[in-house]
Design a protein around this motif. Structure first.
Motif, short mmCIF file in Angstrom:
data_model
loop_
_atom_site.label_atom_id
_atom_site.label_comp_id
_atom_site.label_asym_id
_atom_site.label_seq_id
_atom_site.Cartn_x
_atom_site.Cartn_y
_atom_site.Cartn_z
N GLN A 110 -4.29 -5.93 -11.28
CA GLN A 110 -5.40 -6.20 -12.47
C GLN A 110 -5.06 -4.94 -13.57
OE1 GLN A 110 -6.07 -6.42 -9.08
NE2 GLN A 110 -6.35 -8.68 -9.21
N ILE A 111 -5.33 -5.23 -14.64
CA ILE A 111 -5.34 -4.33 -15.66
C ILE A 111 -6.56 -3.61 -16.15
CG2 ILE A 111 -3.09 -5.08 -16.74
CD1 ILE A 111 -4.74 -6.24 -18.90
N MET A 112 -7.85 -4.07 -15.82
CA MET A 112 -8.82 -3.67 -16.13
C MET A 112 -9.79 -3.54 -14.80
SD MET A 112 -9.67 -5.38 -19.71
CE MET A 112 -11.08 -4.45 -19.86
N SER A 113 -10.83 -2.79 -14.55
CA SER A 113 -11.50 -2.61 -13.59
C SER A 113 -12.88 -3.64 -13.52
CB SER A 113 -12.04 -1.25 -13.37
OG SER A 113 -13.20 -0.74 -14.32
N GLY A 114 -12.55 -4.98 -13.40
CA GLY A 114 -13.31 -5.99 -13.31
C GLY A 114 -13.70 -6.41 -11.89
N SER A 115 -14.39 -7.37 -11.72
CA SER A 115 -15.00 -7.59 -10.34
C SER A 115 -14.16 -7.81 -9.27
CB SER A 115 -15.81 -8.82 -10.58
OG SER A 115 -15.04 -9.87 -10.72
N GLU A 116 -12.91 -8.44 -9.59
CA GLU A 116 -11.62 -8.77 -8.89
C GLU A 116 -10.83 -7.46 -8.34
OE1 GLU A 116 -11.53 -9.97 -11.93
OE2 GLU A 116 -11.91 -12.16 -11.47
N PHE A 117 -10.86 -6.45 -9.38
CA PHE A 117 -10.41 -5.00 -8.94
C PHE A 117 -11.53 -4.44 -7.87
CE2 PHE A 117 -10.73 -0.58 -9.44
CZ PHE A 117 -9.19 -0.24 -9.12
N HIS A 118 -12.60 -4.38 -8.18
CA HIS A 118 -13.69 -3.85 -7.06
C HIS A 118 -13.54 -4.67 -5.91
CE1 HIS A 118 -15.11 -0.66 -9.84
NE2 HIS A 118 -14.95 -1.62 -10.83
N GLU A 119 -13.48 -5.61 -5.77
CA GLU A 119 -13.14 -6.70 -4.58
C GLU A 119 -11.86 -5.98 -3.89
OE1 GLU A 119 -12.73 -10.86 -2.69
OE2 GLU A 119 -13.26 -10.89 -4.88
N ILE A 120 -10.99 -5.90 -4.27
CA ILE A 120 -9.65 -5.23 -3.66
C ILE A 120 -9.96 -3.85 -3.28
CG2 ILE A 120 -7.36 -4.69 -4.21
CD1 ILE A 120 -6.99 -7.17 -5.78
N LEU A 121 -10.83 -3.29 -4.05
CA LEU A 121 -10.86 -1.71 -3.89
C LEU A 121 -11.98 -1.62 -2.41
CD1 LEU A 121 -10.79 1.43 -4.48
CD2 LEU A 121 -12.74 0.87 -6.12
N SER A 122 -12.87 -2.29 -2.43
CA SER A 122 -13.66 -2.27 -1.30
C SER A 122 -13.05 -2.76 -0.04
CB SER A 122 -15.03 -3.31 -1.68
OG SER A 122 -14.74 -4.51 -1.82
N ILE A 123 -12.20 -3.95 -0.13
CA ILE A 123 -11.28 -4.23 0.83
C ILE A 123 -10.51 -3.23 1.32
CG2 ILE A 123 -9.41 -5.74 1.48
CD1 ILE A 123 -10.95 -7.80 -0.18
N THR A 124 -9.89 -2.61 0.45
CA THR A 124 -8.95 -1.51 0.74
C THR A 124 -9.71 -0.34 1.62
OG1 THR A 124 -7.45 -2.10 -1.11
CG2 THR A 124 -7.20 0.20 -0.06
N LYS A 125 -10.73 0.02 1.09
CA LYS A 125 -11.68 0.85 1.54
C LYS A 125 -11.87 0.69 3.25
CE LYS A 125 -13.56 3.44 -2.56
NZ LYS A 125 -14.79 3.79 -3.07
N ALA A 126 -12.34 -0.61 3.31
CA ALA A 126 -12.61 -1.05 4.65
C ALA A 126 -11.19 -0.67 5.87
CB ALA A 126 -12.82 -2.48 4.73
N PHE A 127 -10.39 -0.47 5.33
CA PHE A 127 -8.76 -0.31 6.03
C PHE A 127 -8.66 1.07 5.84
CE2 PHE A 127 -8.99 -4.91 6.09
CZ PHE A 127 -8.31 -5.20 7.20
N GLY A 128 -9.46 2.04 5.49
CA GLY A 128 -9.33 3.53 5.22
C GLY A 128 -8.18 4.14 6.00
N ALA A 129 -8.38 4.04 7.20
CA ALA A 129 -7.52 4.70 8.39
C ALA A 129 -5.99 4.40 8.23
CB ALA A 129 -7.91 4.34 9.62
#
Length: 146
Positions: A110-129
């Protein structure tokens, strides 16, 4: 010591050393790069995404490179029309975790921090370890909240 005993002892030592090598190889960190794209159902556009994956594989040969599409609609079109199954970012991260990967770099396309980017960010944070979710889109400004 007889010849049979010497051969047996030699084979036993080789077996033990081989077992240690296999165990050590299994304990090494497995690392991957997850390319997280929105996705496309157009073959011409998919070439660009595939080029990103190939470039990442060439630049980081010590990592496994995995492609994921965030759009469920695009994944369903590809599955029904072409028989191609591409994982979502969530299922790709889950599979990598199941396969023993301990380090995953998530690279969103993603090139902008829209909803798709934030969804990937939240998924990634869930796998933080398993990974470091500190990434940003290309056109990110300091005023934007992540």
């Amino acid at each position: 010591m007889s010849c049979k005993n010497t051969i047996f002892l030699f084979l036993l030592v080789i077996l033990v050393l081989t077992s240690f090598q296999v165990y050590a190889a299994e304990q090494q960190e497995k690392s991957a790069i997850l390319i997280a794209a929105f996705g496309t159902s157009y073959h011409e556009a998919a070439v660009s995404i595939e080029n990103v994956v190939k470039t990442a594989q060439q630049a980081f040969p010590e990592h496994t490179v995995v492609l994921s599409y965030g759009s469920r609609i695009i994944r369903n079109i590809l599955k029904e029309r072409d028989g191609v199954i591409i994982d979502s970012p969530l299922s790709a991260l889950a599979k990598l975790a199941d396969e023993g990967y301990t380090s995953v770099i998530v690279q969103p396309l993603q090139i902008m921090s829209g909803s798709e980017f934030h969804e990937i960010l939240s998924i990634t944070k869930a796998f933080g370890a398993m990974n470091d979710p500190h990434f940003q889109p290309i056109f990110f400004t300091n005023q934007e909240e992540r």
